[in-house]
Motif scaffolding. Structure first.
Motif, PDB file in Angstrom:
ATOM      1  N   GLU A  65      -0.876  13.591   1.333  1.00  0.00           N
ATOM      2  CA  GLU A  65      -1.832  13.275   0.283  1.00  0.00           C
ATOM      3  C   GLU A  65      -1.286  12.137  -0.560  1.00  0.00           C
ATOM      4  OE1 GLU A  65      -3.916  15.629  -3.442  1.00  0.00           O
ATOM      5  OE2 GLU A  65      -3.611  16.687  -1.544  1.00  0.00           O
ATOM      6  N   GLY A  66      -2.140  11.211  -0.908  1.00  0.00           N
ATOM      7  CA  GLY A  66      -1.711  10.040  -1.676  1.00  0.00           C
ATOM      8  C   GLY A  66      -1.699   8.769  -0.859  1.00  0.00           C
ATOM      9  N   ALA A  92       0.853  -1.180   0.000  1.00  0.00           N
ATOM     10  CA  ALA A  92       0.000   0.000   0.000  1.00  0.00           C
ATOM     11  C   ALA A  92       0.890   1.232   0.000  1.00  0.00           C
ATOM     12  CB  ALA A  92      -0.903   0.002   1.236  1.00  0.00           C
ATOM     13  N   ALA A  93       0.286   2.390  -0.282  1.00  0.00           N
ATOM     14  CA  ALA A  93       1.064   3.627  -0.273  1.00  0.00           C
ATOM     15  C   ALA A  93       1.689   3.870   1.093  1.00  0.00           C
ATOM     16  CB  ALA A  93       0.181   4.809  -0.682  1.00  0.00           C
ATOM     17  N   ALA A  94       1.025   3.405   2.141  1.00  0.00           N
ATOM     18  CA  ALA A  94       1.552   3.496   3.501  1.00  0.00           C
ATOM     19  C   ALA A  94       0.918   2.401   4.340  1.00  0.00           C
ATOM     20  CB  ALA A  94       1.260   4.855   4.116  1.00  0.00           C
ATOM     21  N   ALA A  95       1.647   1.910   5.322  1.00  0.00           N
ATOM     22  CA  ALA A  95       1.085   0.935   6.253  1.00  0.00           C
ATOM     23  C   ALA A  95       0.105   1.625   7.194  1.00  0.00           C
ATOM     24  CB  ALA A  95       2.206   0.276   7.057  1.00  0.00           C
ATOM     25  N   ASN A  96      -0.907   0.881   7.635  1.00  0.00           N
ATOM     26  CA  ASN A  96      -1.884   1.461   8.560  1.00  0.00           C
ATOM     27  C   ASN A  96      -1.217   1.966   9.830  1.00  0.00           C
ATOM     28  OD1 ASN A  96      -4.549   2.042   9.637  1.00  0.00           O
ATOM     29  ND2 ASN A  96      -4.245   0.254  10.933  1.00  0.00           N
ATOM     30  N   GLY A  97      -0.132   1.303  10.237  1.00  0.00           N
ATOM     31  CA  GLY A  97       0.566   1.750  11.439  1.00  0.00           C
ATOM     32  C   GLY A  97       1.062   3.180  11.336  1.00  0.00           C
ATOM     33  N   LYS A  98       1.368   3.641  10.121  1.00  0.00           N
ATOM     34  CA  LYS A  98       1.808   5.025   9.953  1.00  0.00           C
ATOM     35  C   LYS A  98       0.648   5.997  10.172  1.00  0.00           C
ATOM     36  CE  LYS A  98       5.836   4.169   7.064  1.00  0.00           C
ATOM     37  NZ  LYS A  98       6.571   4.519   5.821  1.00  0.00           N
ATOM     38  N   LEU A  99      -0.560   5.573   9.823  1.00  0.00           N
ATOM     39  CA  LEU A  99      -1.726   6.403  10.133  1.00  0.00           C
ATOM     40  C   LEU A  99      -1.935   6.458  11.639  1.00  0.00           C
ATOM     41  CD1 LEU A  99      -2.230   5.851   7.050  1.00  0.00           C
ATOM     42  CD2 LEU A  99      -4.671   5.990   7.586  1.00  0.00           C
ATOM     43  N   GLU A 100      -1.695   5.327  12.318  1.00  0.00           N
ATOM     44  CA  GLU A 100      -1.846   5.297  13.772  1.00  0.00           C
ATOM     45  C   GLU A 100      -0.834   6.221  14.436  1.00  0.00           C
ATOM     46  OE1 GLU A 100      -1.403   1.148  14.514  1.00  0.00           O
ATOM     47  OE2 GLU A 100      -3.490   0.664  14.055  1.00  0.00           O
ATOM     48  N   THR A 157      -6.253  13.782   3.692  1.00  0.00           N
ATOM     49  CA  THR A 157      -5.092  13.838   4.587  1.00  0.00           C
ATOM     50  C   THR A 157      -5.506  13.608   6.037  1.00  0.00           C
ATOM     51  OG1 THR A 157      -5.318  16.248   4.809  1.00  0.00           O
ATOM     52  CG2 THR A 157      -3.870  15.438   3.048  1.00  0.00           C
ATOM     53  N   ASN A 158      -6.710  13.110   6.241  1.00  0.00           N
ATOM     54  CA  ASN A 158      -7.250  12.850   7.577  1.00  0.00           C
ATOM     55  C   ASN A 158      -6.716  11.517   8.090  1.00  0.00           C
ATOM     56  OD1 ASN A 158      -8.756  12.348   9.859  1.00  0.00           O
ATOM     57  ND2 ASN A 158     -10.754  12.381   8.836  1.00  0.00           N
ATOM     58  N   PRO A 159      -5.929  11.492   9.182  1.00  0.00           N
ATOM     59  CA  PRO A 159      -5.378  10.221   9.669  1.00  0.00           C
ATOM     60  C   PRO A 159      -6.441   9.271  10.206  1.00  0.00           C
ATOM     61  CG  PRO A 159      -4.949  11.967  11.253  1.00  0.00           C
ATOM     62  CD  PRO A 159      -5.517  12.634  10.026  1.00  0.00           C
ATOM     63  N   SER A 195     -10.428   4.508   2.684  1.00  0.00           N
ATOM     64  CA  SER A 195      -9.530   3.379   2.430  1.00  0.00           C
ATOM     65  C   SER A 195      -8.116   3.876   2.163  1.00  0.00           C
ATOM     66  CB  SER A 195     -10.018   2.564   1.222  1.00  0.00           C
ATOM     67  OG  SER A 195     -10.161   3.394   0.085  1.00  0.00           O
ATOM     68  N   LEU A 196      -7.170   2.980   2.375  1.00  0.00           N
ATOM     69  CA  LEU A 196      -5.797   3.237   1.964  1.00  0.00           C
ATOM     70  C   LEU A 196      -5.685   3.036   0.455  1.00  0.00           C
ATOM     71  CD1 LEU A 196      -3.837   1.328   4.749  1.00  0.00           C
ATOM     72  CD2 LEU A 196      -3.944   3.808   4.455  1.00  0.00           C
TER      73      LEU A 196
END
Length: 361
Positions: free
Chosen positions: A200-201, A181-189, A212-214, A222-223
């Motif tokens: 963005e992205g 994915a563009a980023a792992a969910n852990g980075k959103l956490e 850009t909402n975490p 969705s990611l």
């Protein structure tokens, strides 16, 4: 946001105590703690001790079996399928990789698919087990359905990480460890805990608009696949993610796509599973099955040296070799300790209170 620094020993002791409280045998508690601590040491803070409360939550819901009977259920000379019996992926995955390594010792390569498992930590931990034996290590897993395929707003795939690890000589191993994915969910956490927007992205809202909402995933978004969107190559990330899902789950008999039982707290497992648990896939290949191991390592050293000397756009920067930042983090954190943000420390101490074990200090 404040940071607190803990020694590897203190965090390891705390983590082992959590797994022991879950009912894990001592050897399994030590192994599970080692996988999580390796993530923190390597600077992958999203997959280390910050994940502990998630494992406890799944254990309380009886989705994790603390004393699994992990076993081979299908086998040939060079391949096997393992049933993890709902065990901690942190324990099931090393069990499976050891089988792949043993088969590679005898036959040159070994390949193991896993079903009925759970979140296995960082893919790099398991791939590096093969590197220690002068083998190429391959590790991948499917994950919570949080990623929308290209052109879709529906969550059908996980971040589905994959890792390829190669032994070098005088340099550290080359370790390509990444989410598809563009980023792992852990980075959103991490962004949520720090109260910061995400780039963005990384994600889109429920209608497919960039966000850009975490907290977007909790609001129906969705990611995005690696590549971000259809105009920047997201079909490539989608293809890689699909490959991981098929090898990890369709091949093993685990759940795939939207049926993968989630690790995240805001999703519940579907009530119409198509397989058992989540799936992993591992490979080990002996270097000397292709050429003498030292020759390979000498030439990989030459490869690394040439890339490190590449002309760069910014004279103050150098090309980064895959795995190099994590190697440097590990050396620094073993010496100076592991930093945790206050939100993670508070979460761990609340977990300690609930489990009646000593808090971090």
């Amino acid at each position: 946001m404040n940071f607190y620094t803990f020694t590897e020993h203190n965090l390891r002791h705390f983590t082992e105590n959590v797994f022991l409280k879950m009912g894990c045998p001592p050897a399994d508690a030590q192994l599970a703690a080692d996988v999580l601590l390796r993530s923190d040491l390597r600077g992958i803070d999203s997959h280390g001790v910050a994940r502990l409360s998630g494992y406890v939550r799944l254990w309380k819901k009886e989705r994790i079996n603390a004393t699994p009977d992990i076993k081979i259920v299908h086998e040939t000379a060079t391949t096997a399928t393992v049933d993890g019996d709902r065990g901690l992926g942190l324990v099931v995955a090393p069990f499976a990789m050891k089988i792949a390594i043993e088969k590679a010792r005898t036959y040159g390569s070994g390949w193991v698919a896993v079903k009925n498992s759970n979140h296995f930590g960082i893919a790099g931990y398991h791939a590096l087990m093969a590197v220690a034996e002068d083998m190429v290590g391959i590790s991948m897993t499917n994950a919570s359905p949080l990623v929308a395929p290209t052109y879709s707003s529906e969550r059908l795939l996980g971040t589905n990480p994959m890792c390829y690890a190669f032994p070098a000589g005088k340099y550290p191993p080359v370790v390509v460890d990444m989410a598809t994915a563009a980023a792992a969910n852990g980075k959103l956490e991490i962004a949520q805990r720090a109260n910061l927007p995400i780039p963005e992205g990384w994600a889109q809202d429920a209608s497919g608009n960039a966000s850009t909402n975490p907290h977007q995933l909790k609001e129906g978004g969705s990611l995005l696949p690696l590549g971000s969107d259809k105009d920047h190559g997201s079909h490539k990330g989608y293809g890689l993610s699909a490959t991981v899902d098929i090898l990890s789950a369709v091949l093993s008999g685990a759940n795939y796509g939207p049926w993968v039982p989630p690790f995240v707290s805001f999703l519940e497992p579907p009530n119409d599973p198509v397989g058992e648990g989540i799936g992993h896939f591992f490979g080990a290949m002996r270097i000397d099955g292709f050429r003498p191991a030292q020759d390979f390592k000498d030439h990989l050293d030459n490869w690394i040296a040439r890339f490190k000397s590449a002309k760069t756009i910014d004279p103050g920067k150098q090309v980064i070799i895959p795995g190099e930042p994590e190697y440097n983090y590990e050396a620094e954190r073993k010496k100076n300790g592991i930093p945790l943000i206050d939100a993670v420390v508070n979460d761990l101490n609340e977990l300690a209170r609930k489990l009646a074990i000593a808090q971090l200090s």
